[in-house]
Design an enzyme around this catalytic site. Sequence first.
Site, PDB file in Angstrom:
ATOM      1  N   THR A  20      -1.238   0.611  -2.559  1.00 30.07           N
ATOM      2  CA  THR A  20      -1.586  -0.098  -3.469  1.00 30.07           C
ATOM      3  C   THR A  20      -0.514   1.183  -4.822  1.00 30.07           C
ATOM      4  O   THR A  20      -0.363   0.785  -5.330  1.00 30.07           O
ATOM      5  CB  THR A  20      -3.499  -0.591  -3.742  1.00 30.07           C
ATOM      6  OG1 THR A  20      -3.452   0.869  -4.245  1.00 30.07           O
ATOM      7  CG2 THR A  20      -3.664  -1.478  -3.532  1.00 30.07           C
ATOM      8  N   GLN A  26       3.305   3.141 -12.596  1.00 33.58           N
ATOM      9  CA  GLN A  26       3.707   4.383 -13.830  1.00 33.58           C
ATOM     10  C   GLN A  26       3.658   5.801 -13.021  1.00 33.58           C
ATOM     11  O   GLN A  26       3.353   5.854 -11.784  1.00 33.58           O
ATOM     12  CB  GLN A  26       2.084   4.523 -14.380  1.00 33.58           C
ATOM     13  CG  GLN A  26       1.728   3.062 -14.774  1.00 33.58           C
ATOM     14  CD  GLN A  26       0.233   3.150 -15.690  1.00 33.58           C
ATOM     15  OE1 GLN A  26      -0.312   4.377 -15.717  1.00 33.58           O
ATOM     16  NE2 GLN A  26      -0.216   1.883 -16.229  1.00 33.58           N
ATOM     17  N   ASP A  56      -5.777   0.483   0.125  1.00 30.67           N
ATOM     18  CA  ASP A  56      -5.244   2.130  -0.164  1.00 30.67           C
ATOM     19  C   ASP A  56      -5.274   1.938  -1.043  1.00 30.67           C
ATOM     20  O   ASP A  56      -4.214   1.693  -1.826  1.00 30.67           O
ATOM     21  CB  ASP A  56      -4.269   2.986   1.081  1.00 30.67           C
ATOM     22  CG  ASP A  56      -4.045   3.995  -0.320  1.00 30.67           C
ATOM     23  OD1 ASP A  56      -4.795   4.514  -0.170  1.00 30.67           O
ATOM     24  OD2 ASP A  56      -2.711   4.275   0.756  1.00 30.67           O
ATOM     25  N   TYR A  61      -2.273   7.347  -7.686  1.00 28.52           N
ATOM     26  CA  TYR A  61      -1.262   6.146  -7.833  1.00 28.52           C
ATOM     27  C   TYR A  61      -1.407   5.484  -9.182  1.00 28.52           C
ATOM     28  O   TYR A  61      -2.575   5.194  -9.698  1.00 28.52           O
ATOM     29  CB  TYR A  61      -1.639   4.611  -6.821  1.00 28.52           C
ATOM     30  CG  TYR A  61      -2.059   5.466  -5.472  1.00 28.52           C
ATOM     31  CD1 TYR A  61      -0.249   6.503  -5.013  1.00 28.52           C
ATOM     32  CD2 TYR A  61      -2.368   4.178  -4.561  1.00 28.52           C
ATOM     33  CE1 TYR A  61      -0.772   7.130  -3.359  1.00 28.52           C
ATOM     34  CE2 TYR A  61      -2.252   4.585  -2.811  1.00 28.52           C
ATOM     35  CZ  TYR A  61      -1.009   5.913  -2.422  1.00 28.52           C
ATOM     36  OH  TYR A  61      -1.149   5.328  -0.785  1.00 28.52           O
TER      37      TYR A  61
END
Length: 82
Positions: A20, A26, A56, A61
Amino acid sequence: MEYRQLGNSGLMISELTLGTMTFGGQGGFAKVGAVSLAEARRLIDLVADAGVNLIDTADVYSPGWPKRFSAKRWAASARRAC
């Protein structure tokens, strides 16, 4: 889908996983890709339907957005499958 046991835990995990890192796109991860909310929903539904049970979702992230979103969508996909 093929599954393997995770160590001695007794958990059976899919051989394929969904990463992911590009969900939300961002910060520095936007340079790699930016998957929209609608695209992320579709991807999670597709992998859930295919039997994938490992996602994941590292906290780094897109400042944790994929982790929060994926958990909510995964739960919705599981309810839909029942």
